[in-house]
Design a protein around this motif. Sequence first.
Motif, mmCIF file in Angstrom:
data_model
loop_
_atom_site.group_PDB
_atom_site.id
_atom_site.type_symbol
_atom_site.label_atom_id
_atom_site.label_comp_id
_atom_site.label_asym_id
_atom_site.label_seq_id
_atom_site.Cartn_x
_atom_site.Cartn_y
_atom_site.Cartn_z
ATOM 1 N N MET A 1 0.859 -1.202 0.000
ATOM 2 C CA MET A 1 0.000 0.000 0.000
ATOM 3 C C MET A 1 0.894 1.251 0.000
ATOM 4 S SD MET A 1 -3.281 -0.280 -0.143
ATOM 5 C CE MET A 1 -3.715 -1.791 0.717
ATOM 6 N N PRO A 2 0.745 2.123 -1.008
ATOM 7 C CA PRO A 2 1.611 3.311 -1.026
ATOM 8 C C PRO A 2 1.245 4.277 0.106
ATOM 9 C CG PRO A 2 0.002 3.403 -2.802
ATOM 10 C CD PRO A 2 -0.235 2.122 -2.068
ATOM 11 N N ARG A 3 2.253 4.746 0.797
ATOM 12 C CA ARG A 3 1.987 5.679 1.899
ATOM 13 C C ARG A 3 2.258 7.100 1.438
ATOM 14 N NH1 ARG A 3 5.162 3.758 6.909
ATOM 15 N NH2 ARG A 3 4.333 5.711 7.697
ATOM 16 N N ILE A 4 1.192 7.827 1.220
ATOM 17 C CA ILE A 4 1.299 9.219 0.808
ATOM 18 C C ILE A 4 0.349 10.015 1.691
ATOM 19 C CG2 ILE A 4 1.333 10.760 -1.192
ATOM 20 C CD1 ILE A 4 0.790 8.249 -2.922
ATOM 21 N N SER A 5 0.847 11.098 2.271
ATOM 22 C CA SER A 5 -0.015 11.863 3.175
ATOM 23 C C SER A 5 -1.059 12.633 2.378
ATOM 24 C CB SER A 5 0.821 12.812 4.020
ATOM 25 O OG SER A 5 1.216 13.912 3.242
ATOM 26 N N SER A 6 -2.167 12.935 3.031
ATOM 27 C CA SER A 6 -3.244 13.631 2.317
ATOM 28 C C SER A 6 -2.812 15.049 1.946
ATOM 29 C CB SER A 6 -4.527 13.645 3.145
ATOM 30 O OG SER A 6 -4.293 14.208 4.399
ATOM 31 N N GLU A 7 -1.900 15.621 2.720
ATOM 32 C CA GLU A 7 -1.347 16.943 2.409
ATOM 33 C C GLU A 7 -0.631 16.901 1.048
ATOM 34 O OE1 GLU A 7 -0.852 20.039 3.614
ATOM 35 O OE2 GLU A 7 0.962 20.605 2.524
ATOM 36 N N VAL A 8 0.180 15.873 0.850
ATOM 37 C CA VAL A 8 0.919 15.699 -0.403
ATOM 38 C C VAL A 8 -0.052 15.478 -1.569
ATOM 39 C CG1 VAL A 8 2.516 14.164 -1.642
ATOM 40 C CG2 VAL A 8 3.002 14.826 0.728
ATOM 41 N N ILE A 9 -1.031 14.623 -1.343
ATOM 42 C CA ILE A 9 -2.003 14.320 -2.394
ATOM 43 C C ILE A 9 -2.776 15.562 -2.822
ATOM 44 C CG2 ILE A 9 -4.198 13.118 -2.820
ATOM 45 C CD1 ILE A 9 -3.028 10.744 -1.256
ATOM 46 N N LYS A 10 -3.260 16.315 -1.846
ATOM 47 C CA LYS A 10 -4.046 17.505 -2.158
ATOM 48 C C LYS A 10 -3.234 18.522 -2.949
ATOM 49 C CE LYS A 10 -7.508 17.652 1.424
ATOM 50 N NZ LYS A 10 -7.638 18.067 2.822
ATOM 51 N N LYS A 11 -2.011 18.734 -2.493
ATOM 52 C CA LYS A 11 -1.155 19.731 -3.129
ATOM 53 C C LYS A 11 -0.864 19.341 -4.584
ATOM 54 C CE LYS A 11 1.510 23.340 -2.059
ATOM 55 N NZ LYS A 11 1.039 24.410 -1.184
ATOM 56 N N VAL A 12 -0.467 18.104 -4.784
ATOM 57 C CA VAL A 12 -0.107 17.647 -6.129
ATOM 58 C C VAL A 12 -1.341 17.643 -7.034
ATOM 59 C CG1 VAL A 12 0.742 15.683 -7.476
ATOM 60 C CG2 VAL A 12 1.875 16.305 -5.344
ATOM 61 N N ALA A 13 -2.465 17.174 -6.502
ATOM 62 C CA ALA A 13 -3.687 17.140 -7.310
ATOM 63 C C ALA A 13 -4.103 18.545 -7.723
ATOM 64 C CB ALA A 13 -4.811 16.450 -6.546
ATOM 65 N N SER A 14 -4.114 19.475 -6.760
ATOM 66 C CA SER A 14 -4.603 20.811 -7.088
ATOM 67 C C SER A 14 -3.663 21.532 -8.042
ATOM 68 C CB SER A 14 -4.831 21.633 -5.825
ATOM 69 O OG SER A 14 -3.604 21.959 -5.225
ATOM 70 N N ALA A 15 -2.360 21.317 -7.913
ATOM 71 C CA ALA A 15 -1.406 22.037 -8.752
ATOM 72 C C ALA A 15 -1.228 21.397 -10.128
ATOM 73 C CB ALA A 15 -0.053 22.138 -8.055
ATOM 74 N N ARG A 16 -1.372 20.076 -10.217
ATOM 75 C CA ARG A 16 -1.004 19.416 -11.474
ATOM 76 C C ARG A 16 -2.113 18.646 -12.179
ATOM 77 N NH1 ARG A 16 4.714 19.231 -11.685
ATOM 78 N NH2 ARG A 16 5.316 21.254 -10.846
ATOM 79 N N VAL A 17 -3.124 18.216 -11.458
ATOM 80 C CA VAL A 17 -4.097 17.325 -12.097
ATOM 81 C C VAL A 17 -5.533 17.842 -12.020
ATOM 82 C CG1 VAL A 17 -4.722 14.906 -12.432
ATOM 83 C CG2 VAL A 17 -2.625 15.453 -11.215
ATOM 84 N N PHE A 87 4.725 11.227 -6.353
ATOM 85 C CA PHE A 87 3.928 12.203 -5.607
ATOM 86 C C PHE A 87 4.832 13.071 -4.749
ATOM 87 C CE2 PHE A 87 0.083 9.930 -6.712
ATOM 88 C CZ PHE A 87 -0.902 10.900 -6.608
ATOM 89 N N LYS A 88 5.745 12.407 -4.050
ATOM 90 C CA LYS A 88 6.638 13.141 -3.148
ATOM 91 C C LYS A 88 7.561 14.077 -3.930
ATOM 92 C CE LYS A 88 6.385 9.616 0.362
ATOM 93 N NZ LYS A 88 6.921 8.306 0.701
ATOM 94 N N TYR A 89 8.022 13.595 -5.080
ATOM 95 C CA TYR A 89 8.917 14.401 -5.913
ATOM 96 C C TYR A 89 8.205 15.663 -6.401
ATOM 97 C CZ TYR A 89 11.855 15.732 -9.852
ATOM 98 O OH TYR A 89 12.627 16.437 -10.720
ATOM 99 N N LEU A 90 6.979 15.478 -6.931
ATOM 100 C CA LEU A 90 6.228 16.631 -7.436
ATOM 101 C C LEU A 90 5.862 17.591 -6.312
ATOM 102 C CD1 LEU A 90 3.743 15.295 -10.146
ATOM 103 C CD2 LEU A 90 5.847 16.590 -10.468
ATOM 104 N N TYR A 91 5.527 17.035 -5.169
ATOM 105 C CA TYR A 91 5.181 17.860 -4.006
ATOM 106 C C TYR A 91 6.333 18.801 -3.669
ATOM 107 C CZ TYR A 91 3.979 18.804 0.933
ATOM 108 O OH TYR A 91 3.695 19.398 2.136
ATOM 109 N N LYS A 92 7.528 18.243 -3.631
ATOM 110 C CA LYS A 92 8.711 19.037 -3.318
ATOM 111 C C LYS A 92 8.952 20.102 -4.399
ATOM 112 C CE LYS A 92 13.391 18.506 -1.652
ATOM 113 N NZ LYS A 92 14.607 17.706 -1.738
ATOM 114 N N GLU A 93 8.774 19.694 -5.637
ATOM 115 C CA GLU A 93 8.971 20.619 -6.754
ATOM 116 C C GLU A 93 7.986 21.794 -6.673
ATOM 117 O OE1 GLU A 93 9.988 18.879 -10.833
ATOM 118 O OE2 GLU A 93 7.993 19.715 -11.136
ATOM 119 N N ILE A 94 6.726 21.488 -6.349
ATOM 120 C CA ILE A 94 5.698 22.524 -6.234
ATOM 121 C C ILE A 94 6.036 23.482 -5.087
ATOM 122 C CG2 ILE A 94 3.263 22.948 -5.652
ATOM 123 C CD1 ILE A 94 2.759 20.121 -7.034
ATOM 124 N N LEU A 95 6.461 22.918 -3.958
ATOM 125 C CA LEU A 95 6.824 23.753 -2.808
ATOM 126 C C LEU A 95 8.011 24.644 -3.130
ATOM 127 C CD1 LEU A 95 6.518 21.331 0.249
ATOM 128 C CD2 LEU A 95 4.982 23.184 -0.366
#
Length: 170
Positions: A1-17, A87-95
């Motif tokens: 099961m991939p462990r991704i925090s909801s903070e990361v998911i929200k940020k990446v989704a809103s900025a990229r998808v 997800f983590k990579y894009l999250y960092k890039e967005i930040l």
Amino acid sequence: MPRISSEVIKKVASARVGFDVLPLIEALKSHNEVSEFELAKLLHEDINSVRNKLYRLQQQNLLQFKKKKDEKKGWYVYFWSLRAERFKYLYKEILESELTRLDKRIKKEQESGSYECPNQCVALGLEEALGTNYQCPDCGATLNSCDNSKLVAKMKKRKSSVTQSIRKCS
Ligand SMILES: [Zn+2]
């Protein structure tokens, strides 16, 4: 099961998808390796809408899949999973781009007259105001800080929270 925090998911989704992919991501998070047919059933959505969302996620390399041949029907079925690392990579890039933007805005706000003479003689930037010891070079009155100091403080606060989030990534 991939462990991704909801903070990361929200940020990446809103900025990229787009925010509309959030339920699909949640479904992928709790059901690893799931076909688009199962996803459509889970989400009560039609298959084309699910495929469209998978396609948008795929464009950002946020998915991986396994192809399995359906022996009865003779076609391939795709089983999808989230790529947590991406997800983590894009999250960092967005930040990081947010941080660059904030830095520029803070600098700009500070350079534009953030201190004014109460008698309206001058408007000075922070460095200039420091140079005159916060006194008007024309009339000697104590300079007032303009409203943008509040804005700058707000942006700095945001900056330190973004910096902290970036630090947590590595
Ligand atoms: Zn003055």
